[in-house]
Design an enzyme around this catalytic site. Structure first.
Site, PDB file in Angstrom:
ATOM      1  N   HIS A 317     -37.608 -58.902   3.326  1.00 19.42           N
ATOM      2  CA  HIS A 317     -38.039 -57.844   3.105  1.00 19.42           C
ATOM      3  C   HIS A 317     -37.040 -57.470   2.041  1.00 19.42           C
ATOM      4  O   HIS A 317     -37.296 -57.203   0.993  1.00 19.42           O
ATOM      5  CB  HIS A 317     -37.622 -56.680   4.330  1.00 19.42           C
ATOM      6  CG  HIS A 317     -38.701 -55.338   3.221  1.00 19.42           C
ATOM      7  ND1 HIS A 317     -38.298 -54.325   2.604  1.00 19.42           N
ATOM      8  CD2 HIS A 317     -40.443 -55.400   3.150  1.00 19.42           C
ATOM      9  CE1 HIS A 317     -39.450 -53.930   2.180  1.00 19.42           C
ATOM     10  NE2 HIS A 317     -40.257 -54.684   2.253  1.00 19.42           N
ATOM     11  N   CYS A 318     -35.828 -57.436   2.144  1.00 18.88           N
ATOM     12  CA  CYS A 318     -34.722 -57.498   0.834  1.00 18.88           C
ATOM     13  C   CYS A 318     -34.664 -58.161   0.181  1.00 18.88           C
ATOM     14  O   CYS A 318     -34.228 -57.828  -1.744  1.00 18.88           O
ATOM     15  CB  CYS A 318     -33.318 -57.193   1.529  1.00 18.88           C
ATOM     16  SG  CYS A 318     -33.207 -56.295   2.502  1.00 18.88           S
TER      17      CYS A 318
END
Length: 329
Positions: A317-318
């Site tokens: 996600h990052c």
């Protein structure tokens, strides 16, 4: 996404650097099976990016230092009153509180380079914030962490009311839920000081996926129990009690640097799919796939080994940031 470039985060050996390039590339190639991918690339890495990435991945040359696109890139927004208009929130970025190791001044300018390429209107913000520090439900709810938005290294003069007012102005979130803290590892070197995107996420309105550490030998056992209890005591913007679903952590507790923060909550949702973090554990990875398949019905879950990404301070996600297609749900 943003392609890695040499620096502290990558590691100090050729093997570590190659591992980093390969991990980001694998995520991009997993996504391209579902939807278009644009990769921002520092000029020093264009040749490597062309060699490693599929020709289907669009490359855009922009100066970079860090390469966690979720955090310094645009948080895209839409406006029901202005259909067809895409907005790009440009949070102030200072490298997660400007720790000594971080290089961030070039990446802090990326939104202003990227937004015109997708015809997005820039929504400027003086709030120091990162995309991994928020999660929303699209209906007015936002999850925040006291040690991120109220971090004195980020926003020394902020209080909850000021932060909430800025969330309403920039992303239309009018109902803030504050967590006291994040996972243990996230407060150590390469950490973000409590990003919510490895702790909890909202797969659909009224439902929460929450990281759960079932082993009392890990300090996050108590942390995740506290997080769950705090969330259960809240409602979403519509006043609904949450349907809270635990997403158990893998069995591995430690790596060479201490207690891990490996989390399946840190996944990326794509058209018709979910790109999930894997940690080399058949049982735990399989259980996470089942939970994510149930949380996102009709989407195919694809697992990518995220251990090299987490070793550098984040997850799938990052390193990704979604851009909504205008005119569609």
């Amino acid at each position: 996404m943003a392609f890695p470039r040499e620096g502290y985060t990558m590691g100090d050996t050729a093997a570590a650097r190659q591992e980093c390039y390969a991990a980001w590339t694998e995520v991009a190639h997993a996504i391209i099976d579902f939807e278009p991918v644009t990769m921002v690339v520092d000029p020093s890495e264009m040749d490597r990016a062309r060699r490693m990435l599929s020709a289907d991945v669009e490359l855009v040359e922009v100066p970079l230092d860090e390469f966690w696109m979720r955090d310094f890139g645009p948080t895209f927004v839409v406006d029901d009153d202005r259909p067809g208009v895409l907005g790009a929130v440009d949070w102030t970025f200072n490298g997660w509180g400007s720790p000594d190791w971080a290089e961030w001044t070039k990446s802090a300018e990326v939104v202003r380079a990227v937004a015109p390429l997708v015809d997005a209107e820039i929504v400027s913000s003086t709030l120091v914030n990162e995309g991994g520090g928020i999660h929303v439900d699209g209906e007015g709810t936002v999850l925040l962490t006291e040690t991120v938005q109220l971090d004195p290294r980020r926003n020394p003069y902020a209080d909850k009311l000021r932060v909430e007012a800025e969330m309403a102005r920039t992303i239309g979130a009018t109902h803030a839920i504050w967590l006291r803290r994040g996972l243990t590892r996230d407060y150590e070197s390469l950490g973000t000081n409590g990003h919510v995107d490895i702790v909890a996420t909202i797969p659909s309105p009224g439902r929460l996926l929450v990281h759960a550490q079932p082993d009392p030998a890990h300090p996050d056992h108590d942390v995740t129990r506290e997080v769950r209890a705090a969330l259960e005591a809240t409602t979403d913007a519509a006043g609904r009690a949450w349907d809270v679903i635990d997403v158990p952590a893998p069995a591995t507790l430690r790596d060479a640097h201490g207690f891990v923060d490996w989390s399946y909550v840190n996944h990326h949702v794509v058209n018709d799919g979910v790109i999930a973090c894997g940690f080399g554990e058949d049982v735990a990875d399989g259980r996470a796939t089942e939970l994510l398949s149930e949380a996102y019905p009709g989407r195919r879950v694809v697992t990518v080994d995220a251990r090299p990404i987490f070793a550098r301070g984040g997850g799938i996600h990052c390193i990704t940031q979604q851009q909504p297609r205008l005119g569609t749900p």
